[in-house]
Enzyme design. Sequence first.
Site, mmCIF file in Angstrom:
data_model
loop_
_atom_site.group_PDB
_atom_site.id
_atom_site.type_symbol
_atom_site.label_atom_id
_atom_site.label_comp_id
_atom_site.label_asym_id
_atom_site.label_seq_id
_atom_site.Cartn_x
_atom_site.Cartn_y
_atom_site.Cartn_z
ATOM 1 N N HIS A 1 -2.416 7.727 7.044
ATOM 2 C CA HIS A 1 -0.974 8.586 6.370
ATOM 3 C C HIS A 1 -1.738 9.854 5.847
ATOM 4 C CE1 HIS A 1 2.448 6.290 6.095
ATOM 5 N NE2 HIS A 1 1.874 5.194 5.642
ATOM 6 N N HIS B 1 -4.478 1.738 7.769
ATOM 7 C CA HIS B 1 -2.937 2.155 7.680
ATOM 8 C C HIS B 1 -2.916 3.325 6.655
ATOM 9 C CE1 HIS B 1 1.551 1.385 8.073
ATOM 10 N NE2 HIS B 1 1.388 1.886 6.813
ATOM 11 N N GLU B 2 -3.050 3.159 5.545
ATOM 12 C CA GLU B 2 -2.986 4.119 4.525
ATOM 13 C C GLU B 2 -3.709 5.580 4.768
ATOM 14 O OE1 GLU B 2 -0.529 3.718 2.392
ATOM 15 O OE2 GLU B 2 -0.104 1.661 3.070
ATOM 16 N N GLN C 1 3.626 9.717 0.851
ATOM 17 C CA GLN C 1 4.850 8.908 0.881
ATOM 18 C C GLN C 1 5.900 9.223 -0.282
ATOM 19 O OE1 GLN C 1 2.495 5.157 2.058
ATOM 20 N NE2 GLN C 1 4.484 5.022 3.119
ATOM 21 N N CYS D 1 5.851 -0.361 7.078
ATOM 22 C CA CYS D 1 5.505 0.811 6.269
ATOM 23 C C CYS D 1 6.587 1.047 5.447
ATOM 24 C CB CYS D 1 5.013 1.935 7.221
ATOM 25 S SG CYS D 1 4.614 3.612 6.177
ATOM 26 N N LEU D 2 6.558 1.290 4.053
ATOM 27 C CA LEU D 2 7.753 1.958 3.502
ATOM 28 C C LEU D 2 8.345 3.008 3.979
ATOM 29 C CD1 LEU D 2 6.138 1.493 -0.125
ATOM 30 C CD2 LEU D 2 7.873 -0.083 0.651
ATOM 31 N N GLY E 1 0.704 -1.165 0.051
ATOM 32 C CA GLY E 1 0.033 0.097 -0.180
ATOM 33 C C GLY E 1 0.824 1.329 -0.087
HETATM 34 CO CO CO Z 1 2.445 3.526 5.709
#
Ligand code: CO
Length: 158
Positions: A135, A131-132, A51, A89-90, A46
């Site tokens: 963000h 989660h996304e 990001q 998470c990236l 995701g």
């Molecule tokens: Co993330």
Amino acid sequence: MATRKIVVIGSDTLRKKSKPVVDFDESLAKLLDDMKQTMIERNGVGIAAVQIGVLRRAVIIEIESGEYLEIVNPKIVKTKGKVKGAEGCLSVPNFFTDVERPKYVKIVAQDRNGQEFEFEAEDYIARCICHELDHLDGVLFVDLTDEGKTYKKQKGVE
Ligand code: CO
């Protein structure tokens, strides 16, 4: 399409609230394409626009192998239950922690053409969505657990 640099924890950008998408145009299509390519390249499941440094309410989630859901201006309209599960998470490299999330979520969102749709998900995909969407409001999964808070303290990042 282009691969973009991932913004990592410690950057102020990740803590900002993303703005709604208003123009469903070429630049949105390019943004979504770039997000998807960047996510695939980095083996993510995701990604939110913030990001890659773009403060717009756009998210992509891999809902099945090779199948991607594009979510613009999403809102959670219903949740059910609670379940704990591992997240990474990236933007927070090499760290994982168990986070409690709803077992079920229903969202209303728009696609890249501005068409509104509903989407329901359970378990892992519901977790990814929560989660996304966090963000988009500047929230990271490390904010939500004691382990995550310890990680931030040890790394000296917010
Ligand atoms: Co993330």
